[in-house]
Design a protein around this motif. Structure first.
Motif, short mmCIF file in Angstrom:
data_model
loop_
_atom_site.label_atom_id
_atom_site.label_comp_id
_atom_site.label_asym_id
_atom_site.label_seq_id
_atom_site.Cartn_x
_atom_site.Cartn_y
_atom_site.Cartn_z
N GLY A 134 36.89 33.63 46.48
CA GLY A 134 37.58 34.39 45.45
C GLY A 134 38.33 35.58 46.01
N ARG A 137 32.29 36.32 41.21
CA ARG A 137 32.73 36.12 39.83
C ARG A 137 32.31 34.74 39.36
N THR A 154 32.56 31.35 37.42
CA THR A 154 33.71 30.54 37.08
C THR A 154 33.25 29.20 36.53
N ASP A 155 34.12 28.55 35.80
CA ASP A 155 33.80 27.25 35.21
C ASP A 155 33.75 26.19 36.30
N GLU A 170 32.51 32.28 42.49
CA GLU A 170 33.44 32.54 43.59
C GLU A 170 33.01 33.82 44.28
#
Length: 206
Positions: free
Chosen positions: A148, A154, A156-157, A165
């Motif tokens: 990321g 973070r 994330t889907d 990430e």
């Protein structure tokens, strides 16, 4: 609880996952080069290699073809069953990356090829510490992750389970705190059909 939900999620998609990714390394020359460098370093150091989060075993088998004494470990019973059927000459065990059934310093190498991506940031230090525990001094860790751009990890889907990430510097710092020194790193942009950048950290156990 997180490990249980991830295990069940991968159990549910194991046959499809194995079909989709059985030949993935054929289209990833940079990853093949990284794995070859990792194999050369581990051969020079000595000791077996654990492919932690091995899935259906295709990368375990690739490392074996590079001359490493390699075995796989995965949370998912279905993934382990598929790996055993596809590669009956290799060893595959069910297990957690935070509680590996291995003695201290038993390994010359650990491969974590995107197997930590579902681990919440607060829980990742435990996995890093376990990787360091099972590696002999001077052994190598190759960790693949979702790279990321933010300053912090973070959520994330992800199609199978929630994933994270990581900014390269933050992840490298976490591994240094666990007792590793950095050998090198690489970030690859997403290819067609991929949703995330791929990051790789090659670390040496201090």
């Amino acid at each position: 609880m997180i490990e249980s939900s991830v295990s069940h999620a991968y159990d549910a998609v194991a046959p499809l996952y194995a079909e989709l990714f059985s030949d993935m390394l054929e289209t990833l020359p940079l990853e093949r080069s990284l794995l070859a460098a990792f194999a050369e370093l581990v051969r020079g150091h000595g000791g077996p290699v654990a492919d932690v989060g091995c899935g259906p075993g295709q990368v375990t088998a690739h490392l074996h073809s590079l001359g490493l004494d390699t075995f796989g470990v995965d949370l998912s019973a279905e993934m382990v069953a598929l790996a055993r059927r596809a590669h009956p000459d290799l060893r595959f065990d069910e297990g957690s990356m935070t509680a590996l059934d291995l003695a201290d310093g038993a390994l010359g190498g650990v491969l974590a090829f995107f197997s930590t991506i579902h681990t919440p940031p607060r829980e990742l230090p435990a996995a890093c510490a376990e990787f360091r525990r099972v590696l002999a001094p001077g052994g190598y860790l190759l960790l693949g992750y979702l790279a990321g751009d933010d300053s912090l990890p973070r959520e994330t889907d992800h199609k199978v389970a929630p994933a994270y990430e990581w900014p390269p510097d933050a992840l490298a710092d976490l591994l240094r705190e666990a007792g590793f020194t950095e050998v090198g790193r690489m970030r690859r942009e997403a290819l067609e059909g991929e949703r995330f950048r791929s990051g790789y950290l090659l670390m040496r156990a201090a």
